[in-house]
Write a protein that holds these residues in place. Structure first.
Motif, PDB file in Angstrom:
ATOM      1  N   GLY A 181       0.712  -1.282  -0.124  1.00 58.39           N
ATOM      2  CA  GLY A 181      -0.077  -0.036   0.016  1.00 58.39           C
ATOM      3  C   GLY A 181       0.764   1.415   0.105  1.00 58.39           C
ATOM      4  O   GLY A 181       0.171   2.407  -0.187  1.00 58.39           O
ATOM      5  N   GLY A 182       2.300   0.908   0.085  1.00 59.94           N
ATOM      6  CA  GLY A 182       3.300   2.357   0.056  1.00 59.94           C
ATOM      7  C   GLY A 182       2.958   3.127  -1.342  1.00 59.94           C
ATOM      8  O   GLY A 182       2.587   2.743  -2.371  1.00 59.94           O
ATOM      9  N   PHE A 183       3.477   4.553  -0.824  1.00 57.38           N
ATOM     10  CA  PHE A 183       3.328   5.334  -2.028  1.00 57.38           C
ATOM     11  C   PHE A 183       4.619   5.338  -2.900  1.00 57.38           C
ATOM     12  O   PHE A 183       5.666   5.512  -2.222  1.00 57.38           O
ATOM     13  CB  PHE A 183       3.159   6.726  -1.474  1.00 57.38           C
ATOM     14  N   PHE A 184       4.734   5.545  -4.111  1.00 57.97           N
ATOM     15  CA  PHE A 184       5.624   5.515  -5.131  1.00 57.97           C
ATOM     16  C   PHE A 184       5.468   7.060  -5.886  1.00 57.97           C
ATOM     17  O   PHE A 184       4.401   7.205  -6.144  1.00 57.97           O
ATOM     18  CB  PHE A 184       5.802   4.278  -6.042  1.00 57.97           C
ATOM     19  N   GLY A 185       6.607   7.690  -5.935  1.00 55.27           N
ATOM     20  CA  GLY A 185       6.713   8.834  -6.815  1.00 55.27           C
ATOM     21  C   GLY A 185       8.096   9.073  -7.393  1.00 55.27           C
ATOM     22  O   GLY A 185       9.045   8.663  -7.146  1.00 55.27           O
ATOM     23  N   ALA A 186       8.007   9.455  -8.715  1.00 57.61           N
ATOM     24  CA  ALA A 186       9.118   9.789  -9.307  1.00 57.61           C
ATOM     25  C   ALA A 186       9.189  11.039 -10.355  1.00 57.61           C
ATOM     26  O   ALA A 186       7.779  11.609 -10.754  1.00 57.61           O
ATOM     27  CB  ALA A 186       9.253   8.751 -10.387  1.00 57.61           C
ATOM     28  N   ILE A 187      10.076  11.742 -10.765  1.00 58.03           N
ATOM     29  CA  ILE A 187      10.056  12.919 -11.653  1.00 58.03           C
ATOM     30  C   ILE A 187      10.842  12.375 -12.810  1.00 58.03           C
ATOM     31  O   ILE A 187      12.158  11.894 -12.816  1.00 58.03           O
ATOM     32  CB  ILE A 187      10.662  13.994 -11.026  1.00 58.03           C
ATOM     33  N   LEU A 188      10.301  12.754 -13.990  1.00 61.94           N
ATOM     34  CA  LEU A 188      10.829  12.205 -15.371  1.00 61.94           C
ATOM     35  C   LEU A 188      10.957  13.464 -16.280  1.00 61.94           C
ATOM     36  O   LEU A 188       9.853  14.241 -16.131  1.00 61.94           O
ATOM     37  CB  LEU A 188      10.120  11.304 -15.950  1.00 61.94           C
ATOM     38  N   PRO A 189      11.786  13.488 -17.088  1.00 61.63           N
ATOM     39  CA  PRO A 189      12.202  14.734 -17.959  1.00 61.63           C
ATOM     40  C   PRO A 189      11.541  14.537 -19.211  1.00 61.63           C
ATOM     41  O   PRO A 189      11.217  15.503 -19.989  1.00 61.63           O
ATOM     42  CB  PRO A 189      13.510  14.864 -18.291  1.00 61.63           C
ATOM     43  N   THR A 190      11.032  13.479 -19.934  1.00 59.71           N
ATOM     44  CA  THR A 190      10.653  13.128 -20.901  1.00 59.71           C
ATOM     45  C   THR A 190       9.587  12.038 -21.159  1.00 59.71           C
ATOM     46  O   THR A 190       9.338  11.241 -20.372  1.00 59.71           O
ATOM     47  CB  THR A 190      11.814  12.628 -22.051  1.00 59.71           C
ATOM     48  N   PHE A 191       8.552  12.245 -22.226  1.00 62.78           N
ATOM     49  CA  PHE A 191       7.658  11.351 -22.331  1.00 62.78           C
ATOM     50  C   PHE A 191       8.094   9.884 -22.547  1.00 62.78           C
ATOM     51  O   PHE A 191       7.337   8.893 -22.085  1.00 62.78           O
ATOM     52  CB  PHE A 191       6.658  11.732 -23.745  1.00 62.78           C
ATOM     53  N   ASN A 192       9.206   9.659 -23.498  1.00 64.55           N
ATOM     54  CA  ASN A 192       9.476   7.901 -23.461  1.00 64.55           C
ATOM     55  C   ASN A 192       9.905   7.422 -22.182  1.00 64.55           C
ATOM     56  O   ASN A 192       9.693   6.419 -22.044  1.00 64.55           O
ATOM     57  CB  ASN A 192      10.557   8.138 -24.554  1.00 64.55           C
ATOM     58  N   GLN A 193      10.394   8.408 -21.200  1.00 69.13           N
ATOM     59  CA  GLN A 193      10.901   7.586 -19.701  1.00 69.13           C
ATOM     60  C   GLN A 193       9.397   7.365 -19.142  1.00 69.13           C
ATOM     61  O   GLN A 193       9.276   6.423 -18.674  1.00 69.13           O
ATOM     62  CB  GLN A 193      11.881   8.507 -19.194  1.00 69.13           C
ATOM     63  N   VAL A 194       8.560   8.146 -19.164  1.00 66.71           N
ATOM     64  CA  VAL A 194       7.283   8.174 -18.531  1.00 66.71           C
ATOM     65  C   VAL A 194       6.695   6.743 -19.068  1.00 66.71           C
ATOM     66  O   VAL A 194       6.109   6.024 -18.162  1.00 66.71           O
ATOM     67  CB  VAL A 194       6.266   9.231 -18.785  1.00 66.71           C
ATOM     68  N   GLU A 195       6.742   6.657 -20.344  1.00 65.29           N
ATOM     69  CA  GLU A 195       6.102   5.365 -20.895  1.00 65.29           C
ATOM     70  C   GLU A 195       6.581   4.084 -20.431  1.00 65.29           C
ATOM     71  O   GLU A 195       6.022   3.331 -20.023  1.00 65.29           O
ATOM     72  CB  GLU A 195       6.234   5.491 -22.482  1.00 65.29           C
ATOM     73  N   LYS A 196       8.270   4.205 -20.220  1.00 64.90           N
ATOM     74  CA  LYS A 196       8.752   2.973 -20.010  1.00 64.90           C
ATOM     75  C   LYS A 196       8.494   2.553 -18.428  1.00 64.90           C
ATOM     76  O   LYS A 196       8.356   1.546 -18.061  1.00 64.90           O
ATOM     77  CB  LYS A 196      10.286   3.186 -20.213  1.00 64.90           C
ATOM     78  N   THR A 197       8.318   3.934 -17.676  1.00 63.57           N
ATOM     79  CA  THR A 197       8.149   3.798 -16.302  1.00 63.57           C
ATOM     80  C   THR A 197       6.720   3.129 -15.877  1.00 63.57           C
ATOM     81  O   THR A 197       6.334   2.450 -15.346  1.00 63.57           O
ATOM     82  CB  THR A 197       8.124   5.156 -15.542  1.00 63.57           C
ATOM     83  N   LEU A 198       5.841   3.836 -16.636  1.00 55.16           N
ATOM     84  CA  LEU A 198       4.647   3.116 -16.493  1.00 55.16           C
ATOM     85  C   LEU A 198       4.258   1.638 -16.957  1.00 55.16           C
ATOM     86  O   LEU A 198       3.800   0.837 -16.041  1.00 55.16           O
ATOM     87  CB  LEU A 198       3.426   3.775 -17.548  1.00 55.16           C
ATOM     88  N   LEU A 199       4.954   1.380 -17.994  1.00 55.32           N
ATOM     89  CA  LEU A 199       4.980  -0.205 -18.217  1.00 55.32           C
ATOM     90  C   LEU A 199       5.604  -0.949 -16.882  1.00 55.32           C
ATOM     91  O   LEU A 199       5.185  -2.017 -16.935  1.00 55.32           O
ATOM     92  CB  LEU A 199       5.473  -0.487 -19.507  1.00 55.32           C
TER      93      LEU A 199
END
Length: 283
Positions: free
Chosen positions: A195-213
């Motif tokens: 149930g813990g919280f995860f957070g991240a900051i990413l500079p680009t869309f392609n990094q967001v896509e890979k992180t979501l997957l």
């Protein structure tokens, strides 16, 4: 150094002198010391004992106001070797990840320590921040910045590559600020409590896509992506208008929760359903 302020300035307080055109200086009050600038000299002894909000003058007559610096002021003035997170992002991150007094929070990618300081301020004296960094010189700078604001007792620094995982398994929240965050999602999951919280900051869309997957693959759910934009206005009652410059996009913020699926007959269908990001957290 003291960040617990009273009505009057004391030896050991981290204080702020604000002069004309809002030029400000942050330093620690020390008995017998002097503050020197192109606007003259101010003796620390002349500040100790004065009420906060008082106007004071240098030996040349230049005016200053004696104030307690905000956390935003402190973070913006930190010596840095890397790009720091802006207060506009930090405040939202703290709220979204439930970082409150007494919590145990991990971060990976200490950088110059701005997020470390914000986390340590938020968890209070009973909380704990564990910060991982693989570059010794970067960590040394962050350690000095944390010491400067008097929060060393709340932070544990660890120097190593996070590819091998983390020592902790029960963190309330985990914040990731590294170059390839999608490579470390399994390690982050293992460090979080259920149930813990995860957070991240990413500079680009392609990094967001890979992180979501990677988050969906590793059983994280309730995914959210956003960016925070802040626009200031000139506080002149006769000419209220936006300032000429603004800090717009600084990074994409990704949030998620560690979940524990219970073998529902729908299986992958259920996991995919709860893993969908919400378009907006507001009704």
């Amino acid at each position: 150094m003291n960040l617990s302020y009273g009505m009057n300035a004391r030896h050991g307080d981290l204080i702020q002198l604000v002069g004309l055109t809002h030029k400000h200086f942050i330093f620690t009050l020390q008995t017998g010391a002097e503050f020197q600038s192109h606007r003259g000299i101010v003796k620390h002894d002349d500040l100790i004992g004065k009420p906060y909000g008082s106007q004071v003058f240098s030996h040349t007559g230049a005016p200053f106001f004696l104030l307690q610096p905000s956390l935003a002021d402190i973070l913006n003035e930190l010596p840095r070797a890397t790009q720091i997170l802006y207060p506009k992002d930090i405040g939202y991150i703290l709220v979204m990840m439930g970082v409150t007094p007494g919590k145990k929070v991990l971060e990976a990618g200490t950088g110059s320590g701005s997020m470390t300081i914000a986390l340590a301020s938020a968890v209070g004296a009973e909380g704990r921040v564990v910060s991982y960094e693989q570059k010794a010189d970067t960590q040394n700078l962050a350690r000095k910045n944390v010491e400067r604001v008097g929060l060393t007792s709340r932070v544990e620094f660890k120097l190593r590559d996070i590819g091998g995982g983390f020592d902790e398994t029960d963190a309330d929240a985990f914040f990731l600020d590294v170059q390839f965050p999608h490579d470390y999602i399994p390690q982050a999951r293992a460090a979080l409590k259920p149930g813990g919280f995860f957070g991240a900051i990413l500079p680009t869309f392609n990094q967001v896509e890979k992180t979501l997957l990677a988050l969906k693959k590793n059983r994280f759910a309730f995914l959210e992506i956003c960016e925070v934009m802040l626009r200031h206005y000139k506080p002149n009652p006769a000419r209220i208008r936006p300032v000429d410059r603004m800090v717009a996009h600084t990074g994409y913020l990704v949030f998620a929760r560690r979940i524990e699926p219970a073998g529902d007959p729908r299986g992958a269908e259920l996991e995919n359903e709860v893993g969908l990001e919400r378009e907006s957290p507001y009704p």
